[in-house]
Design a protein around this motif. Structure first.
Motif, PDB file in Angstrom:
ATOM      1  N   ALA A 193       0.941  -1.168  -0.002  1.00  0.00           N
ATOM      2  CA  ALA A 193      -0.049  -0.134  -0.057  1.00  0.00           C
ATOM      3  C   ALA A 193       0.838   1.398   0.066  1.00  0.00           C
ATOM      4  CB  ALA A 193      -0.990   0.001   1.264  1.00  0.00           C
ATOM      5  N   HIS A 194       0.709   1.972  -1.066  1.00  0.00           N
ATOM      6  CA  HIS A 194       1.504   3.526  -1.017  1.00  0.00           C
ATOM      7  C   HIS A 194       0.458   4.573  -0.579  1.00  0.00           C
ATOM      8  CE1 HIS A 194       4.552   1.388  -3.308  1.00  0.00           C
ATOM      9  NE2 HIS A 194       3.710   1.138  -4.036  1.00  0.00           N
ATOM     10  N   PHE A 195       0.962   5.086   0.545  1.00  0.00           N
ATOM     11  CA  PHE A 195      -0.108   5.965   1.116  1.00  0.00           C
ATOM     12  C   PHE A 195       0.330   7.294   0.292  1.00  0.00           C
ATOM     13  CE2 PHE A 195       1.123   3.009   4.675  1.00  0.00           C
ATOM     14  CZ  PHE A 195      -0.097   2.587   4.891  1.00  0.00           C
ATOM     15  N   VAL A 196      -0.720   8.202   0.341  1.00  0.00           N
ATOM     16  CA  VAL A 196      -0.725   9.324  -0.641  1.00  0.00           C
ATOM     17  C   VAL A 196      -0.393  10.470   0.144  1.00  0.00           C
ATOM     18  CG1 VAL A 196      -2.033  10.881  -2.031  1.00  0.00           C
ATOM     19  CG2 VAL A 196      -2.724   8.616  -2.322  1.00  0.00           C
ATOM     20  N   PRO A 197       0.981  10.995   0.036  1.00  0.00           N
ATOM     21  CA  PRO A 197       1.542  11.978   0.963  1.00  0.00           C
ATOM     22  C   PRO A 197       0.588  13.266   1.358  1.00  0.00           C
ATOM     23  CG  PRO A 197       3.074  11.413  -0.779  1.00  0.00           C
ATOM     24  CD  PRO A 197       1.692  10.739  -0.998  1.00  0.00           C
ATOM     25  N   GLU A 198      -0.059  13.670   0.251  1.00  0.00           N
ATOM     26  CA  GLU A 198      -0.981  14.736   0.660  1.00  0.00           C
ATOM     27  C   GLU A 198      -2.457  14.216   1.227  1.00  0.00           C
ATOM     28  OE1 GLU A 198       0.012  14.768  -3.467  1.00  0.00           O
ATOM     29  OE2 GLU A 198       0.073  16.795  -3.689  1.00  0.00           O
ATOM     30  N   LEU A 199      -2.502  13.076   1.374  1.00  0.00           N
ATOM     31  CA  LEU A 199      -3.886  12.666   1.571  1.00  0.00           C
ATOM     32  C   LEU A 199      -3.961  11.513   2.623  1.00  0.00           C
ATOM     33  CD1 LEU A 199      -7.046  13.493   1.189  1.00  0.00           C
ATOM     34  CD2 LEU A 199      -7.154  11.751  -0.665  1.00  0.00           C
ATOM     35  N   GLY A 200      -3.332  11.649   3.612  1.00  0.00           N
ATOM     36  CA  GLY A 200      -3.358  10.577   4.678  1.00  0.00           C
ATOM     37  C   GLY A 200      -3.982  10.772   6.155  1.00  0.00           C
ATOM     38  N   LYS A 201      -4.714  11.889   6.220  1.00  0.00           N
ATOM     39  CA  LYS A 201      -5.282  12.062   7.586  1.00  0.00           C
ATOM     40  C   LYS A 201      -6.452  13.019   7.118  1.00  0.00           C
ATOM     41  CE  LYS A 201      -1.739  15.432   9.015  1.00  0.00           C
ATOM     42  NZ  LYS A 201      -1.431  15.768   7.714  1.00  0.00           N
ATOM     43  N   HIS A 202      -7.389  13.254   8.200  1.00  0.00           N
ATOM     44  CA  HIS A 202      -8.656  13.850   8.016  1.00  0.00           C
ATOM     45  C   HIS A 202      -8.445  15.576   7.328  1.00  0.00           C
ATOM     46  CE1 HIS A 202     -10.888  10.118   9.106  1.00  0.00           C
ATOM     47  NE2 HIS A 202     -11.372  10.561   8.260  1.00  0.00           N
ATOM     48  N   SER A 203      -7.470  15.955   8.230  1.00  0.00           N
ATOM     49  CA  SER A 203      -7.348  17.373   8.086  1.00  0.00           C
ATOM     50  C   SER A 203      -6.690  17.552   6.638  1.00  0.00           C
ATOM     51  CB  SER A 203      -6.035  17.821   9.030  1.00  0.00           C
ATOM     52  OG  SER A 203      -5.091  16.956   9.230  1.00  0.00           O
ATOM     53  N   ASP A 204      -6.409  16.482   5.882  1.00  0.00           N
ATOM     54  CA  ASP A 204      -6.203  16.926   4.422  1.00  0.00           C
ATOM     55  C   ASP A 204      -7.278  17.017   3.425  1.00  0.00           C
ATOM     56  OD1 ASP A 204      -3.318  16.517   5.312  1.00  0.00           O
ATOM     57  OD2 ASP A 204      -3.109  14.417   4.607  1.00  0.00           O
ATOM     58  N   SER A 205      -8.397  16.732   4.288  1.00  0.00           N
ATOM     59  CA  SER A 205      -9.630  16.961   3.157  1.00  0.00           C
ATOM     60  C   SER A 205      -9.698  18.371   2.532  1.00  0.00           C
ATOM     61  CB  SER A 205     -10.825  16.380   3.859  1.00  0.00           C
ATOM     62  OG  SER A 205     -10.998  16.991   5.008  1.00  0.00           O
ATOM     63  N   ARG A 206      -9.236  19.225   3.284  1.00  0.00           N
ATOM     64  CA  ARG A 206      -9.364  20.677   2.645  1.00  0.00           C
ATOM     65  C   ARG A 206      -8.432  20.724   1.786  1.00  0.00           C
ATOM     66  NH1 ARG A 206     -11.706  24.676   5.802  1.00  0.00           N
ATOM     67  NH2 ARG A 206     -10.613  26.347   4.886  1.00  0.00           N
TER      68      ARG A 206
END
Ligand code: ZN
Length: 344
Positions: A299-312
């Motif tokens: 699984a490659h985690f998406v650096p800019e989309l890894g936690k809920h605060s990234d939803s902005r």
């Protein structure tokens, strides 16, 4: 007096963001020696991402099966209720009206979901018990086999061809009768068809990706996407399996999955099922991490989309890529709310 992009994001987030797959109960259970885990580890990040509703999934690791499955699932629910009582910032919701009330009180609504029916064993009566405890959405399997059927492999071919068992069909029918949303995430290709044939209400896939960009049977083909569209269902896009290639596991590729589903079945059928998992992965020992990558897929985690605060940041990128305000609100909020209206 023009709006800044940050103000634009805030306006689009005024109803909040709905994420229909989050492995929260398992983590609360693993941290059961601590108190106020929600307050310490989660609330700030969820609030920073304007999360309105989260589908929080009961999930059992292999080591608890079969004997401890029911007990651990109940203990996960116990932790969730204890934590919610302690924090005052959340509400476990059972109906659309309760979700709306939670939002009026500025609380984050949690919808209890189940990922794999292992807690039921093969006892349909227990589904009613979990419903009474708040269960409102259920996917029948994870990748492994259980009494309901088989999961789709993290591979291009080779999932078992058997489809749902008779028990699996009974579970689907009982979900429809009780008002538990039927979720096709993880099910094998044969099981997928069986669920579609058994359901009469709009089905969902809480968290998945398009095989166009990540071709494994755990994800969905264009034909499967169309089947959900024809039934008025909604597909949540997963932020973990966006690409088998590390360099392509990006925020833009995540949005490519959204666009692909939109192009096939329309903007009213695509939503969010982030499945943020990196925080759990990082808590594991190195041998556990290696075993996970071997058992499933790298699984490659998406650096800019890894936690809920990234939803902005996701919303900002959707604006930059030309999505209209109405389309973005549909993806973030409205489509899942429509499903809640139809089911809950
Ligand atoms: Zn999953």
């Amino acid at each position: 007096m023009s709006e800044t992009i940050d103000e634009h994001v805030t306006r689009l987030h005024r109803h909040g963001v709905i994420d229909m797959h989050f492995d929260l109960p398992m983590d609360l259970y693993d941290k059961r020696g601590r108190t106020d885990v929600l307050g310490t580890d989660f609330v700030d990040d969820l609030a920073a991402g304007d999360i309105a509703v989260a589908g929080v999934a009961l999930y059992l690791e292999d080591r608890y099966l079969p004997e401890m499955g029911l007990r651990v699932a109940l203990d996960q629910i116990a932790r969730l209720y204890l934590e919610v009582d302690a924090s005052q910032r959340f509400s476990i919701c059972r109906t659309r009206l309760e979700i709306e009330r939670a939002r009026e009180q500025q609380k984050i609504a949690l919808l209890l979901t189940m990922e794999g029916v292992e807690p039921l064993g093969s006892d349909l009566d227990l589904l009613r018990v979990f419903y009474e405890l708040g269960l409102r959405s259920l996917c029948l399997t994870h990748v492994r086999r259980n009494a309901a059927g088989d999961g789709g492999l993290f591979a291009q071919t080779g999932s078992p061809a058997g489809g749902l068992t008779a028990f699996g069909r009974d579970v689907v029918r009982e979900c429809e009768r009780l008002g538990i949303i039927v979720d096709l995430a993880h099910i094998s290709p044969a099981g997928f068809n069986d669920i579609i044939d058994t359901t009469t209400r709009p089905p969902i896939i809480s968290h998945t990706n398009a095989r166009k960009y990540f071709d494994i049977e755990r994800n969905v083909t264009d034909e499967q996407i169309r089947m959900i569209g024809q039934r008025g269902g909604v597909i949540g896009i997963n932020a973990v399996l966006v690409s088998p290639k590390k360099e392509e596991a990006t925020l833009d590729r995540y949005i490519d999955h959204i666009e692909h589903v939109r192009d096939l079945i329309g903007i009213n059928a695509v939503a969010i099922g982030f499945d943020f998992f990196e925080f759990i992965f990082r808590q594991w020992s190195e041998p556990e991490q290696v075993a996970f990558q071997k058992k499933f897929t790298h699984a490659h985690f998406v650096p800019e989309l890894g936690k809920h605060s990234d939803s902005r940041g996701l919303t900002r990128r959707l604006i930059e890529r030309g999505f209209s305000d109405g389309d973005i609100e549909a993806i973030l909020y409205r489509n899942w709310m429509r499903i809640f209206e139809e089911w809950l």
